[in-house]
Design an enzyme around this catalytic site. Sequence first.
Site, PDB file in Angstrom:
ATOM      1  N   THR A  58       4.277  -0.742  -0.456  1.00  0.00           N
ATOM      2  CA  THR A  58       3.370  -0.446   0.547  1.00  0.00           C
ATOM      3  C   THR A  58       2.042  -0.823   0.153  1.00  0.00           C
ATOM      4  OG1 THR A  58       4.755   1.114   1.390  1.00  0.00           O
ATOM      5  CG2 THR A  58       2.520   1.239   2.202  1.00  0.00           C
TER       6      THR A  58
ATOM      7  N   ASP B 123      -2.359  -5.674   1.050  1.00  0.00           N
ATOM      8  CA  ASP B 123      -3.842  -5.453   1.198  1.00  0.00           C
ATOM      9  C   ASP B 123      -4.504  -5.342  -0.244  1.00  0.00           C
ATOM     10  OD1 ASP B 123      -3.448  -4.550   3.853  1.00  0.00           O
ATOM     11  OD2 ASP B 123      -2.598  -2.660   3.370  1.00  0.00           O
TER      12      ASP B 123
END
Length: 303
Positions: A252, A256
């Site tokens: 996760t 990004d």
Amino acid sequence: MKHKRKTKPKITVVGSMNMDFITEAKRFPKHGETILGENFFTSPGGKGANQAVAAARLGAAVSFIGCIGDDLNGKQLKTQLINEGINVEGIDMCNDKPTGVAQITVTPSKKHIIVVPGANYELKSEWIEQHKKTLTGSDIIVLQLEISLHIIAQVLTIANQYHVPVLLNPAPAKELPIEILQKVTYLIPNETEFSFITGCTSEKEYKRAFQFLHEQGIQNIILTRGEKGVIYRKEDELISHPNKKMNVVDTTGAGDAFNGALAFGIASNQQLDQAIDLAIKVAGCSVTKMGAQAGMPTMQELE
């Protein structure tokens, strides 16, 4: 006379802030079934905030523009960015929508994510105009698709007028008007998003798809492929850059981490291949810890 290179590149991220609600389980339940989970915790998230933290931990002067609700989640997310040294003057608060949340269920082999945008979609054009000086004073602006398209279009128009480069991470995948794509300096899709934008369904079509985007005026396309590394175009050739094997704990926020680090490298005047190399290393480090923002490495940790 040679100018001294800036030690703190200025990066402005316009994007989302979510509180992640993470449940770990041995497997996903079948339809209508209730199972016991292994663990539950909350963690600051949202693609925009994650990318801002990634760039800030590497040493950038980061400003964030976004919107939260008037609730505990919003206050905690804002405090988290302040603790990371990020300028939060651009964070607005709305009273009629809750702060965005993401429900993440993780098993040893897969994860499911449901995002409820909430206040992220309440970012107003007037607010962007109010913070125009921050945008135009940036070395690079970073965008994702967890905010309204009309806000993205507005930011791109301002950036183009003032010749500020823009990195767009087109996630989550959605249809993008050609007018938006044409104003993007760096487009960073993953394989799903790349297929969504170009119609490309296999690696055999990559060259055609890259050429299509190049003809639309996008000079820099970096395709991220998870553990398979990245592919980017250099002088009409497609270059493949592999990833290093890492001890994966939680993926996760890995994308990004890549985008935030890439923005840092570009804003630091690195060559694109150098910036990509840095971004791959940062993304690789990020998966060795649990939690999207918690996993973002500092430059010291990277070294």
